[in-house]
Design a protein around this motif. Structure first.
Motif, PDB file in Angstrom:
ATOM      1  N   THR A 228       0.823  -1.221   0.000  1.00 32.54           N
ATOM      2  CA  THR A 228       0.000   0.000   0.000  1.00 32.54           C
ATOM      3  C   THR A 228       0.851   1.261   0.000  1.00 32.54           C
ATOM      4  OG1 THR A 228      -0.161  -0.071   2.421  1.00 32.54           O
ATOM      5  CG2 THR A 228      -1.924  -1.139   1.163  1.00 32.54           C
ATOM      6  N   GLU A 229       2.131   1.135   0.295  1.00 28.05           N
ATOM      7  CA  GLU A 229       3.023   2.296   0.302  1.00 28.05           C
ATOM      8  C   GLU A 229       3.604   2.589  -1.080  1.00 28.05           C
ATOM      9  OE1 GLU A 229       6.037   1.672   3.222  1.00 28.05           O
ATOM     10  OE2 GLU A 229       4.621   1.298   4.862  1.00 28.05           O
ATOM     11  N   ILE A 230       3.393   1.677  -2.037  1.00 30.49           N
ATOM     12  CA  ILE A 230       3.944   1.855  -3.374  1.00 30.49           C
ATOM     13  C   ILE A 230       2.935   2.614  -4.232  1.00 30.49           C
ATOM     14  CG2 ILE A 230       4.778   0.658  -5.433  1.00 30.49           C
ATOM     15  CD1 ILE A 230       5.680  -1.611  -3.630  1.00 30.49           C
ATOM     16  N   ALA A 231       3.409   3.637  -4.913  1.00 31.52           N
ATOM     17  CA  ALA A 231       2.514   4.561  -5.621  1.00 31.52           C
ATOM     18  C   ALA A 231       1.715   3.874  -6.729  1.00 31.52           C
ATOM     19  CB  ALA A 231       3.319   5.725  -6.188  1.00 31.52           C
ATOM     20  N   ASP A 232       2.375   2.999  -7.510  1.00 28.50           N
ATOM     21  CA  ASP A 232       1.698   2.408  -8.667  1.00 28.50           C
ATOM     22  C   ASP A 232       2.014   0.927  -8.741  1.00 28.50           C
ATOM     23  OD1 ASP A 232       0.510   1.753 -11.042  1.00 28.50           O
ATOM     24  OD2 ASP A 232       1.942   2.831 -12.310  1.00 28.50           O
ATOM     25  N   MET A 233       1.039   0.117  -8.349  1.00 30.06           N
ATOM     26  CA  MET A 233       1.216  -1.333  -8.422  1.00 30.06           C
ATOM     27  C   MET A 233       0.322  -1.974  -9.487  1.00 30.06           C
ATOM     28  SD  MET A 233       3.474  -2.935  -6.640  1.00 30.06           S
ATOM     29  CE  MET A 233       2.771  -4.583  -6.537  1.00 30.06           C
ATOM     30  N   THR A 234      -0.238  -1.149 -10.370  1.00 23.86           N
ATOM     31  CA  THR A 234      -1.130  -1.702 -11.390  1.00 23.86           C
ATOM     32  C   THR A 234      -0.396  -2.666 -12.315  1.00 23.86           C
ATOM     33  OG1 THR A 234      -2.419   0.335 -11.351  1.00 23.86           O
ATOM     34  CG2 THR A 234      -2.721  -1.111 -13.255  1.00 23.86           C
ATOM     35  N   TYR A 235       0.807  -2.312 -12.690  1.00 23.54           N
ATOM     36  CA  TYR A 235       1.557  -3.102 -13.657  1.00 23.54           C
ATOM     37  C   TYR A 235       3.052  -2.957 -13.360  1.00 23.54           C
ATOM     38  CZ  TYR A 235       2.276  -5.297 -18.286  1.00 23.54           C
ATOM     39  OH  TYR A 235       2.592  -6.151 -19.322  1.00 23.54           O
ATOM     40  N   PRO A 236       3.559  -3.652 -12.334  1.00 21.80           N
ATOM     41  CA  PRO A 236       4.972  -3.489 -11.958  1.00 21.80           C
ATOM     42  C   PRO A 236       5.919  -3.902 -13.071  1.00 21.80           C
ATOM     43  CG  PRO A 236       3.739  -4.607 -10.229  1.00 21.80           C
ATOM     44  CD  PRO A 236       2.848  -4.563 -11.432  1.00 21.80           C
ATOM     45  N   GLY A 237       6.987  -3.149 -13.207  1.00 22.40           N
ATOM     46  CA  GLY A 237       8.028  -3.542 -14.142  1.00 22.40           C
ATOM     47  C   GLY A 237       8.815  -4.723 -13.604  1.00 22.40           C
ATOM     48  N   PHE A 238       9.517  -5.411 -14.494  1.00 22.75           N
ATOM     49  CA  PHE A 238      10.376  -6.512 -14.081  1.00 22.75           C
ATOM     50  C   PHE A 238      11.761  -5.969 -13.713  1.00 22.75           C
ATOM     51  CE2 PHE A 238       7.030  -9.173 -14.984  1.00 22.75           C
ATOM     52  CZ  PHE A 238       7.355 -10.526 -15.014  1.00 22.75           C
ATOM     53  N   PRO A 239      12.535  -6.711 -12.921  1.00 22.66           N
ATOM     54  CA  PRO A 239      13.805  -6.173 -12.425  1.00 22.66           C
ATOM     55  C   PRO A 239      15.002  -6.533 -13.293  1.00 22.66           C
ATOM     56  CG  PRO A 239      13.319  -8.206 -11.297  1.00 22.66           C
ATOM     57  CD  PRO A 239      12.188  -7.990 -12.270  1.00 22.66           C
ATOM     58  N   TRP A 240      16.078  -5.788 -13.075  1.00 23.58           N
ATOM     59  CA  TRP A 240      17.376  -6.179 -13.600  1.00 23.58           C
ATOM     60  C   TRP A 240      18.428  -6.032 -12.505  1.00 23.58           C
ATOM     61  CZ3 TRP A 240      20.035  -1.808 -12.745  1.00 23.58           C
ATOM     62  CH2 TRP A 240      19.473  -0.566 -13.040  1.00 23.58           C
ATOM     63  N   ALA A 241      19.546  -6.721 -12.699  1.00 21.08           N
ATOM     64  CA  ALA A 241      20.680  -6.639 -11.769  1.00 21.08           C
ATOM     65  C   ALA A 241      21.909  -6.244 -12.556  1.00 21.08           C
ATOM     66  CB  ALA A 241      20.904  -7.974 -11.067  1.00 21.08           C
ATOM     67  N   GLU A 242      22.529  -5.174 -12.134  1.00 17.18           N
ATOM     68  CA  GLU A 242      23.767  -4.712 -12.757  1.00 17.18           C
ATOM     69  C   GLU A 242      24.918  -5.226 -11.903  1.00 17.18           C
ATOM     70  OE1 GLU A 242      23.734  -0.781 -15.153  1.00 17.18           O
ATOM     71  OE2 GLU A 242      24.648  -0.329 -13.217  1.00 17.18           O
ATOM     72  N   VAL A 243      25.586  -6.274 -12.379  1.00 15.19           N
ATOM     73  CA  VAL A 243      26.574  -6.998 -11.577  1.00 15.19           C
ATOM     74  C   VAL A 243      27.978  -6.507 -11.927  1.00 15.19           C
ATOM     75  CG1 VAL A 243      27.453  -9.254 -10.900  1.00 15.19           C
ATOM     76  CG2 VAL A 243      25.041  -8.995 -11.542  1.00 15.19           C
ATOM     77  N   ALA A 244      28.701  -6.056 -10.903  1.00 10.93           N
ATOM     78  CA  ALA A 244      30.045  -5.518 -11.082  1.00 10.93           C
ATOM     79  C   ALA A 244      31.098  -6.615 -10.986  1.00 10.93           C
ATOM     80  CB  ALA A 244      30.310  -4.441 -10.034  1.00 10.93           C
ATOM     81  N   ALA A 245      32.337  -6.240 -11.280  1.00 12.86           N
ATOM     82  CA  ALA A 245      33.425  -7.213 -11.335  1.00 12.86           C
ATOM     83  C   ALA A 245      33.674  -7.885  -9.992  1.00 12.86           C
ATOM     84  CB  ALA A 245      34.701  -6.526 -11.820  1.00 12.86           C
ATOM     85  N   ASP A 246      33.378  -7.209  -8.890  1.00 14.67           N
ATOM     86  CA  ASP A 246      33.608  -7.804  -7.576  1.00 14.67           C
ATOM     87  C   ASP A 246      32.405  -8.590  -7.061  1.00 14.67           C
ATOM     88  OD1 ASP A 246      31.857  -5.748  -7.030  1.00 14.67           O
ATOM     89  OD2 ASP A 246      33.074  -4.829  -5.454  1.00 14.67           O
ATOM     90  N   GLY A 247      31.356  -8.699  -7.875  1.00 13.68           N
ATOM     91  CA  GLY A 247      30.161  -9.427  -7.478  1.00 13.68           C
ATOM     92  C   GLY A 247      29.097  -8.574  -6.827  1.00 13.68           C
ATOM     93  N   SER A 248      29.439  -7.339  -6.477  1.00 11.03           N
ATOM     94  CA  SER A 248      28.408  -6.434  -5.968  1.00 11.03           C
ATOM     95  C   SER A 248      27.440  -6.113  -7.098  1.00 11.03           C
ATOM     96  CB  SER A 248      29.026  -5.155  -5.409  1.00 11.03           C
ATOM     97  OG  SER A 248      29.670  -4.422  -6.448  1.00 11.03           O
ATOM     98  N   SER A 249      26.275  -5.646  -6.745  1.00  3.35           N
ATOM     99  CA  SER A 249      25.287  -5.396  -7.784  1.00  3.35           C
ATOM    100  C   SER A 249      24.385  -4.237  -7.404  1.00  3.35           C
ATOM    101  CB  SER A 249      24.419  -6.653  -8.026  1.00  3.35           C
ATOM    102  OG  SER A 249      23.688  -6.981  -6.865  1.00  3.35           O
ATOM    103  N   VAL A 250      23.711  -3.717  -8.411  1.00  5.62           N
ATOM    104  CA  VAL A 250      22.644  -2.741  -8.222  1.00  5.62           C
ATOM    105  C   VAL A 250      21.388  -3.352  -8.813  1.00  5.62           C
ATOM    106  CG1 VAL A 250      21.751  -0.465  -8.805  1.00  5.62           C
ATOM    107  CG2 VAL A 250      24.182  -0.743  -8.261  1.00  5.62           C
ATOM    108  N   ILE A 251      20.349  -3.422  -8.005  1.00  4.97           N
ATOM    109  CA  ILE A 251      19.053  -3.925  -8.467  1.00  4.97           C
ATOM    110  C   ILE A 251      18.213  -2.728  -8.893  1.00  4.97           C
ATOM    111  CG2 ILE A 251      17.011  -5.280  -7.897  1.00  4.97           C
ATOM    112  CD1 ILE A 251      19.643  -6.845  -7.774  1.00  4.97           C
ATOM    113  N   GLY A 252      17.601  -2.813 -10.065  1.00  2.00           N
ATOM    114  CA  GLY A 252      16.787  -1.704 -10.552  1.00  2.00           C
ATOM    115  C   GLY A 252      15.699  -2.197 -11.487  1.00  2.00           C
TER     116      GLY A 252
END
Length: 591
Positions: A228-252
Motif C-alpha cells: 500500500t506504500e507503493i505509488a503504482d502497483m497496477t503493472y509493476p516492471g520486471f527487475p534487472w541486476a547490474e553486476v560488477a566485477a567484484d560481485g556487488s550489484s545494483v538492483i533496478g
C-alpha cells in the motif's frame, strides 16, 4: 582468484515461473538498455507438470512460452548483442533449442543456439543406486528404495559453468535443463567478468543478485507486505541486476514502469524460499549474513559485502513420483450448531461411501469454522468441512467417493451445499522427493551449434576456510509502554515452499525494531501465535545484517506442493497470516 576491469553487466529477468507475464521479455528488451535477458521457468512442481505434458505429447517437456517470447525479441537481441539465458528447457533442453531454431529460420535469423543438459538422472537412477547412492530423503533420511520404480522426474540442480562455456563458445541463446534459478544470472556475470571457479565472493554476490531477480515482479513490489506504500502497483516492471566485477550489484528496473525497487522489496525477496544463513548453490555457498543493502537512488538498491564459501561437493536432486489419486468433498456449514453439522456430515458420508476411512492410504479432515457470532452477511455465516482422501487405487477415490457426498445431499444438515467443484473422478498427484548426489557424477553437456563439450560439475578448492560474519551491534529496543496491534503494523514477511517444508521470513525496517523482534519472536512465541508452529518442528535463523529472521516449518506441506492438502499448498500466505496476529509492541517503535 581472477581479476577483471570489465564494466558491470546489466542482466534482466523476464520470467519468474512457468506462466509468468508473456510480454515481459519484450518489455525488458525494448524498455531500456540491458546486456543479457534471463528467466526462470522451473519450480519443483513445474517438473512434474512438464512430465505430464511430455507423456501426452512426445517431444514436449519444455516451456513453450519461452519460445513465444523468443519469436518476439530474438531479432532485437541479436541486433543489440543481448545474450539470452533461460532454464526453460525443463525436461527437454534439446527440444526447446530445436523449437527456438525453427522460429529463427522462420524469421530469417541465424543465432548461435546452445543447450546444457546432463541434469536429468531419471534413466540413470538404477546405475547410481547400484553404485552406492541411496538417494536418502533430505528431511526424513529414508532411502529411495523401491520408490525408484515410480520416479517420473529426477533432476540435479546444476550450476552456471555450463552456461559460461556456451557463452565462451559464442552462443547467443543458452537453454538449460534444471539449472538453479540464480545460475542463469551468475552464468552471464561469470562469463562477462572472466571469473574463475574459486572466485567465491564474486560468485556469491552474483548468486544473491540472481536470487533477488529470479522471481520477476517479486523484486519490484509483488507479494510485498507494504504494497500500500507503493505509488503504482497496477503493472509493476520486471527487475534487472547490474553486476560488477567484484560481485556487488545494483538492483533496478526500467524507467517509467510500475512498482518499486527499495531496500524493503529487496529484503522481502531475499527471504523467499531460503533456509539458513548459508545459501547453498552448485557454484558457491552465499553467506546471507554478510549481505549489505543500500538505497542509492530511486528504484536503485546496491547489494554489497557478500562473502562466499566453497560450493558443496554434492548437488540437490529434485525427484517426483506418482503418489496416486486424490479427491475431496467440501460442504458449507451455515449458522448455528456448526460442530454438530460437521459431525453429521462425517457420519453420514462414511455410511454412504462403499469404503471406510481405513481403506484409504490417507484421510484428511478440515474443519474451518468462522467464529462469527451474529454474522453480518450470509457469506460470513458459512464455515466449511472437507474430507480429503488419497490412495493409489483410482477406483476408491473416484466416483465411488464423490457420489457418496452427492447421495446425502437431501437427507443431511439444514442449508447443505457444496463449496468447491462438483462430483468427479479422482485426480492424480505427485510426491516430491529431495535428495543429494555427488557433483562428480553429474557432468554437464554443453551443445553449441551441434558441438558437444563436457563440463565438470565438481567444485574446486573445498579446503578453503569458512567465512566468519560480523554481528551488527545490538541496539537495545525500547521497553514499556506497549500497545496491542497487528504484528504487520511494523513488520513485513515473505513465505513459500521448500519441498515438504515451508519458510517464513520476517523483516524489520529499523535496527531498533529488529532487535525487539529478535527478543520477542522466539520459536516458542511463534507456537503460541500459530497452531502450525505448535504442530511442527520449527527452526529459526537470524539475519541481523538485513534485520530479518527466518523460520522453517518442517513437514507443513506434507509430501510437497503437489500432494499438500492445505488450502494454501505453497505456504505463500503463511507470512501474511502471522502479520495479522495482534501482539503487544512498544509504543516507541510504532509509526
Amino acid at each position: 582468484m581472477s581479476t577483471t576491469t570489465a564494466p558491470p553487466i546489466r542482466i534482466a529477468n523476464c520470467s519468474g515461473f512457468f506462466g509468468d507475464r508473456l510480454a515481459a521479455a519484450r518489455e525488458m528488451v525494448t524498455g531500456g538498455p540491458i546486456d543479457a535477458l534471463t528467466g526462470d521457468w522451473l519450480a519443483e512442481l513445474t517438473m512434474l507438470i512438464l512430465s505430464r505434458i511430455a507423456a501426452k505429447r512426445p517431444g514436449a517437456g519444455y516451456a513453450r512460452t519461452f519460445v513465444t517470447q523468443m519469436e518476439e525479441v530474438m531479432g532485437t537481441c541479436l541486433d543489440r548483442g543481448i545474450k539470452v539465458v533461460s532454464n526453460a528447457g525443463g525436461l527437454n533442453p534439446s527440444g526447446c533449442a530445436d523449437a527456438v531454431a525453427e522460429v529463427a529460420d522462420r524469421l530469417g535469423l541465424n543465432p548461435s543456439i546452445a543447450y546444457v543438459d546432463g541434469d536429468d538422472l531419471t534413466d540413470r537412477l538404477g546405475d547410481l543406486i547400484a553404485a552406492g547412492n541411496d538417494f536418502a530423503h533430505l528431511d526424513t533420511g529414508q532411502p529411495l528404495g523401491d520408490l525408484a520404480d515410480r520416479i517420473v522426474t529426477a533432476n540435479a540442480y546444476i550450476g552456471c559453468w555450463g552456461i559460461v562455456e556456451a557463452l565462451n563458445q559464442g552462443a547467443d541463446i543458452v537453454i538449460t535443463g534444471r539449472a538453479t534459478d540464480a545460475a542463469v544470472v551468475a552464468g552471464p556475470a561469470a562469463w562477462h567478468h572472466g571469473w574463475t571457479r574459486d572466485d567465491w565472493d564474486a560468485l556469491a554476490g552474483a548468486i544473491v543478485a540472481g536470487h533477488v531477480i529470479e522471481c520477476g515482479g517479486q523484486a519490484t513490489g509483488g507479494n510485498y507486505s507494504f504494497f500500500t506504500e507503493i505509488a503504482d502497483m497496477t503493472y509493476p516492471g520486471f527487475p534487472w541486476a547490474e553486476v560488477a566485477a567484484d560481485g556487488s550489484s545494483v538492483i533496478g528496473k526500467h524507467a517509467s514502469t510500475g512498482g518499486e525497487v527499495s531496500v524493503g522489496t529487496v529484503t522481502s525477496q531475499l527471504l523467499y524460499e531460503i533456509q539458513s544463513e548459508r545459501y547453498l548453490n552448485p557454484d558457491v555457498v552465499s553467506r546471507f549474513d554478510t549481505i549489505e543493502l543500500t538505497q542509492i537512488g530511486r528504484d536503485r538498491v546496491r547489494i554489497g559485502g557478500v562473502r562466499g564459501e566453497p560450493a558443496p561437493p554434492t548437488l540437490k536432486v529434485a525427484m517426483n513420483y506418482q503418489g496416486g489419486y486424490r479427491n475431496q468433498i467440501s460442504i458449507g456449514l451455515t449458522g448455528l450448531d456448526i460442530a454438530e453439522k460437521a459431525e453429521l456430515i462425517e457420519r453420514q458420508f462414511w455410511h454412504a461411501c462403499p469404503y471406510s476411512p481405513d481403506d484409504y492410504e490417507t484421510v484428511v479432515r478440515k474443519f474451518l469454522p468462522t467464529h462469527k457470532a451474529d454474522p453480518g452477511t450470509n457469506e460470513e455465516a458459512v464455515a466449511v468441512y472437507k474430507i480429503i482422501v488419497k490412495d493409489p487405487d483410482e477406483r476408491k477415490v473416484g466416483r465411488a467417493f464423490s457420489n457418496a457426498g452427492t447421495e446425502i445431499g437431501l437427507c443431511s444438515i439444514p442449508g447443505m451445499f457444496g463449496t468447491g467443484g462438483g462430483p468427479g473422478p479422482g485426480q492424480p498427484f505427485g510426491v516430491y522427493w529431495p535428495a543429494l548426489v555427488d557433483a562428480e557424477q553429474v557432468p554437464m553437456n554443453v551443445v553449441v551449434d551441434g558441438r558437444r563439450t563436457v563440463v565438470d560439475s565438481t567444485p574446486p578448492d573445498l579446503s578453503a576456510e569458512s567465512v566468519e560474519a560480523a554481528t551488527p551491534e545490538r541496539i537495545e529496543p525500547p521497553g514499556a509502554p506497549t500497545q496491542a496491534v497487528p504484528l504487520g503494523t511494523l513488520y513485513g514477511t515473505r513465505s513459500g515452499d521448500k519441498g515438504p517444508n515451508a519458510n517464513l521470513g520476517v523483516f524489520a525496517r529499523s535496527a531498533e525494531a529488529y532487535w525487539w523482534l529478535s527478543d520477542f519472536l522466539t520459536v516458542e512465541r511463534l507456537a503460541e501465535l500459530m497452531p502450525e508452529a505448535a504442530e511442527h518442528r520449527v527452526d529459526r535463523y537470524d539475519l541481523p545484517n538485513i534485520w530479518s529472521l527466518n523460520f522453517i516449518f518442517h513437514g507443513l506441506l506434507e509430501e510437497g506442493v503437489a500432494a499438500s492438502t492445505r488450502q494454501d499448498p505453497q505456504a505463500k500466505a503463511l507470512g501474511e497470516y502471522l502479520r495479522a496476529k495482534v501482539v503487544e509492541i512498544p509504543v516507541a517503535l510504532l509509526p
